[in-house]
Scaffold this motif. Structure first.
Motif, PDB file in Angstrom:
ATOM      1  N   VAL A  73      63.499  -1.365  27.502  1.00 25.42           N
ATOM      2  CA  VAL A  73      64.663  -1.472  26.626  1.00 25.42           C
ATOM      3  C   VAL A  73      64.905  -2.932  26.250  1.00 25.42           C
ATOM      4  N   TYR A 127      70.359  -2.715  17.514  1.00 24.96           N
ATOM      5  CA  TYR A 127      69.795  -1.673  18.363  1.00 24.96           C
ATOM      6  C   TYR A 127      70.760  -0.499  18.495  1.00 24.96           C
ATOM      7  N   ASN A 142      70.581   3.512  17.141  1.00 21.84           N
ATOM      8  CA  ASN A 142      70.605   4.579  18.140  1.00 21.84           C
ATOM      9  C   ASN A 142      71.905   5.382  18.108  1.00 21.84           C
ATOM     10  N   TYR A 196      75.062   4.412  17.116  1.00 26.04           N
ATOM     11  CA  TYR A 196      76.343   3.745  17.318  1.00 26.04           C
ATOM     12  C   TYR A 196      76.675   2.826  16.137  1.00 26.04           C
ATOM     13  N   TYR A 211      71.623  -2.641  34.100  1.00 28.96           N
ATOM     14  CA  TYR A 211      70.944  -1.346  34.206  1.00 28.96           C
ATOM     15  C   TYR A 211      71.147  -0.727  35.581  1.00 28.96           C
ATOM     16  N   ARG A 270      73.254   2.621  30.870  1.00 33.92           N
ATOM     17  CA  ARG A 270      71.937   3.252  30.724  1.00 33.92           C
ATOM     18  C   ARG A 270      71.991   4.335  29.655  1.00 33.92           C
ATOM     19  N   THR A 271      73.055   5.091  29.626  1.00 30.01           N
ATOM     20  CA  THR A 271      73.208   6.143  28.631  1.00 30.01           C
ATOM     21  C   THR A 271      73.308   5.554  27.221  1.00 30.01           C
ATOM     22  N   GLY A 285      70.116   4.227  25.966  1.00 24.19           N
ATOM     23  CA  GLY A 285      69.012   5.182  25.941  1.00 24.19           C
ATOM     24  C   GLY A 285      68.040   5.001  27.075  1.00 24.19           C
ATOM     25  N   MET A 286      68.547   4.593  28.241  1.00 20.76           N
ATOM     26  CA  MET A 286      67.675   4.337  29.390  1.00 20.76           C
ATOM     27  C   MET A 286      67.702   5.474  30.412  1.00 20.76           C
ATOM     28  N   GLY A 287      68.010   6.676  29.991  1.00 15.54           N
ATOM     29  CA  GLY A 287      67.953   7.795  30.911  1.00 15.54           C
ATOM     30  C   GLY A 287      69.188   7.927  31.777  1.00 15.54           C
ATOM     31  N   ARG A 325      71.385  10.212  31.853  1.00 19.24           N
ATOM     32  CA  ARG A 325      72.528  10.497  30.995  1.00 19.24           C
ATOM     33  C   ARG A 325      73.503  11.412  31.627  1.00 19.24           C
TER      34      ARG A 325
END
Length: 95
Positions: free
Chosen positions: A21, A41, A45, A47, A80, A87-88, A91-93, A95
């Protein structure tokens, strides 16, 4: 905190995901994330709506730990590991 590598792995908190990321956020490749790179970014994504401006500001406040106007790789890694909502949003999982 999740400083133990075995604990991070068990929880699915791989720093390689944070590094991926970071590389995506650091659009100009200078080794630091600027506010404009973060905003671009986030816009890309989902936002991009002006109502999410406070989201970008809040994320910036969490990440720019030393308040130098740039987010380093270590600052992103720290965020992170600390903030699941971050993370959400990035987009880092998890969620």
């Amino acid at each position: 905190r999740y400083d133990d590598p075995a604990l991070r792995a068990a929880l699915g908190l791989s720093l390689s995901a944070a590094d991926a990321v970071f590389d995506a956020l650091d659009a100009n490749g200078d080794g630091a994330i600027s506010r404009s790179e973060l905003a671009a970014y986030l816009k890309g994504n989902g936002y991009g709506d002006p109502k999410y401006r406070c989201t970008a500001d809040a994320i910036w406040q969490m990440l720019d730990i030393n308040a130098d106007g740039a987010v380093s790789r270590s600052e992103l890694r720290s965020g992170y590991l600390t903030y699941s909502a971050l993370r959400t949003a990035l987009g880092m999982g998890n969620r």
